[in-house]
Motif scaffolding. Structure first.
Motif, PDB file in Angstrom:
ATOM      1  N   ARG A  25       1.359  -0.727   9.226  1.00 16.17           N
ATOM      2  CA  ARG A  25       1.019  -2.145   9.153  1.00 16.17           C
ATOM      3  C   ARG A  25       2.116  -2.930   8.440  1.00 16.17           C
ATOM      4  O   ARG A  25       2.727  -2.412   7.493  1.00 16.17           O
ATOM      5  N   ARG A  26       2.294  -4.174   8.910  1.00 16.31           N
ATOM      6  CA  ARG A  26       3.284  -5.016   8.262  1.00 16.31           C
ATOM      7  C   ARG A  26       2.745  -5.528   6.935  1.00 16.31           C
ATOM      8  O   ARG A  26       1.572  -5.865   6.812  1.00 16.31           O
ATOM      9  N   LYS A  27       3.630  -5.557   5.965  1.00 13.04           N
ATOM     10  CA  LYS A  27       3.254  -6.086   4.660  1.00 13.04           C
ATOM     11  C   LYS A  27       3.791  -7.508   4.532  1.00 13.04           C
ATOM     12  O   LYS A  27       4.996  -7.729   4.600  1.00 13.04           O
ATOM     13  N   ARG A  28       2.851  -8.429   4.399  1.00 15.80           N
ATOM     14  CA  ARG A  28       3.235  -9.820   4.250  1.00 15.80           C
ATOM     15  C   ARG A  28       3.048 -10.262   2.804  1.00 15.80           C
ATOM     16  O   ARG A  28       2.116  -9.813   2.132  1.00 15.80           O
ATOM     17  N   PRO A  29       3.890 -11.133   2.304  1.00 15.56           N
ATOM     18  CA  PRO A  29       3.685 -11.641   0.941  1.00 15.56           C
ATOM     19  C   PRO A  29       2.429 -12.508   0.869  1.00 15.56           C
ATOM     20  O   PRO A  29       1.980 -13.081   1.870  1.00 15.56           O
ATOM     21  N   ARG A  30       1.877 -12.609  -0.312  1.00 15.29           N
ATOM     22  CA  ARG A  30       0.625 -13.359  -0.474  1.00 15.29           C
ATOM     23  C   ARG A  30       0.818 -14.837  -0.159  1.00 15.29           C
ATOM     24  O   ARG A  30      -0.088 -15.497   0.321  1.00 15.29           O
TER      25      ARG A  30
END
Length: 347
Positions: A25-30
């Motif tokens: 899964r891609r990790k996106r910033p908050r």
């Protein structure tokens, strides 16, 4: 033989050993931004070019979650988009507390009277709750005032509805007839009053002329003759003769009779005028009724003629259409017969 595969696949194939947990899964910033297509929620004016951006205008925007701000656990989102005229950046964010949006930068929201009224009413309701929180008498007073205000509003609404229903059901013809009948009643009452007054005056005149107590009777003098030896005249007769008045057979002055006759003549003339006015009013009323009836009959005849013309026009149109269909049918039959004849000759 090749079979064409289904172009739009509804069900995807998953192998038996597929494990979704192993899919990376891609990790996106908050505070990462997402592209989205939005519509302007409110009408605003750009601070750079002073162009109005109306509610419902579509834009390509960027959406992000506001870090450190929420309302009762509800997230607040911020949107960035550019003015379509000067490309200046404008931002606004959601306001879940008031179920609205707040323009932050780059533009100014248009004044909304309804929204300001709602905010003022909400502030007034909060102030009232704070006042009533520890004061039972204040709460009772506020409830009494509110009930009185509601009753006044209800009465005003009922009065308005009654007035509107009266205006809706108002018929000018009936209103004119009522006014004419009222005038007729007033004139009849005046005629009756004048006739009664005339009869009373006549009766009083007869009584006054026949009553001996109100007559100036002849009284003979003490001595039978004056110094010249001629018989004495009655006092009333001499006084009336000096005044120029008439004397009747009994020696009574006839001035009162003249006044009564003049009064009777005036009453008779007034009665005649009233009666002629009443007759004229009655004649005008009859003429008005005849005119209204004539207008109604004329309108009915006009409507009937219009309906007849419409039916005749429709009938002519239908006849023309049937004639065209018949002509087309005959032409088609002739063409079919010619084609059949030519085909039989070829055979």
């Amino acid at each position: 033989q090749k079979v064409m595969a289904e172009r739009k696949v509804i069900n995807k194939y998953f192998p038996p050993d597929f494990d979704p947990a192993l899919v990376p899964r891609r990790k996106r910033p908050r505070d990462g931004q997402q592209s989205s297509r939005i519509m302007a929620p409110v009408t605003m004016r750009c601070n750079s070019c002073h162009e109005y951006i109306y509610a419902g205008t579509k834009f390509n925007a960027r959406k992000e979650t506001v870090v450190g701000e929420d309302y009762l656990g509800i997230k607040i989102f911020r949107f960035y988009f550019k003015c379509s005229t000067c490309s200046a950046e404008i931002t606004f964010k959601t306001d879940p507390k008031n179920a609205d949006y707040t323009v932050e930068k780059g533009a100014v929201r248009n004044f909304d009277a309804n929204k300001q009224q709602e905010i003022a009413e909400a502030a007034l309701a909060r102030q009232r709750e704070e006042e009533e929180e520890g004061d039972a008498m204040k709460a009772l007073e506020n409830r009494t005032l509110q009930s009185k205000r509601e009753m006044d509003v209800r009465d005003a609404l009922e009065e308005i509805v009654e007035m509107q229903s009266h205006h809706v059901n108002l018929d000018t013809t009936k209103l004119l007839e009522q006014l004419r009948s009222r005038e007729k009643d007033i004139i009849e009452a005046e005629e009756q009053r004048l006739l009664a007054k005339f009869k009373d005056a006549k009766k009083n005149h007869r009584l006054r002329s026949s009553n001996p107590l109100k007559r100036k009777l002849y009284t003979p003098p003490d001595d039978g003759a004056d110094t010249n030896g001629s018989p004495a005249q009655p006092a009333s007769a001499s006084s009336s003769a000096q005044g120029g008045g008439k004397v009747d057979a009994d020696g009574v002055a006839d001035d009162d009779n003249d006044d009564d006759d003049e009064e009777e003549d005036e009453l008779e003339e007034l009665a005649r005028v009233r009666i002629s006015n009443f007759a004229q009013l009655k004649q005008d009323t009859e003429k008005g009724k005849e005119k209204r009836q004539h207008d109604k009959d004329k309108q009915k005849d006009k409507k009937k003629n219009k309906k007849k013309k419409k039916k005749l026009k429709k009938k002519k149109k239908k006849q023309k259409k049937d004639k065209e269909e018949k002509t087309n049918g005959d032409a088609g039959a002739a063409m079919f017969a010619a084609a059949y004849a030519s085909s039989s000759e070829d055979d």
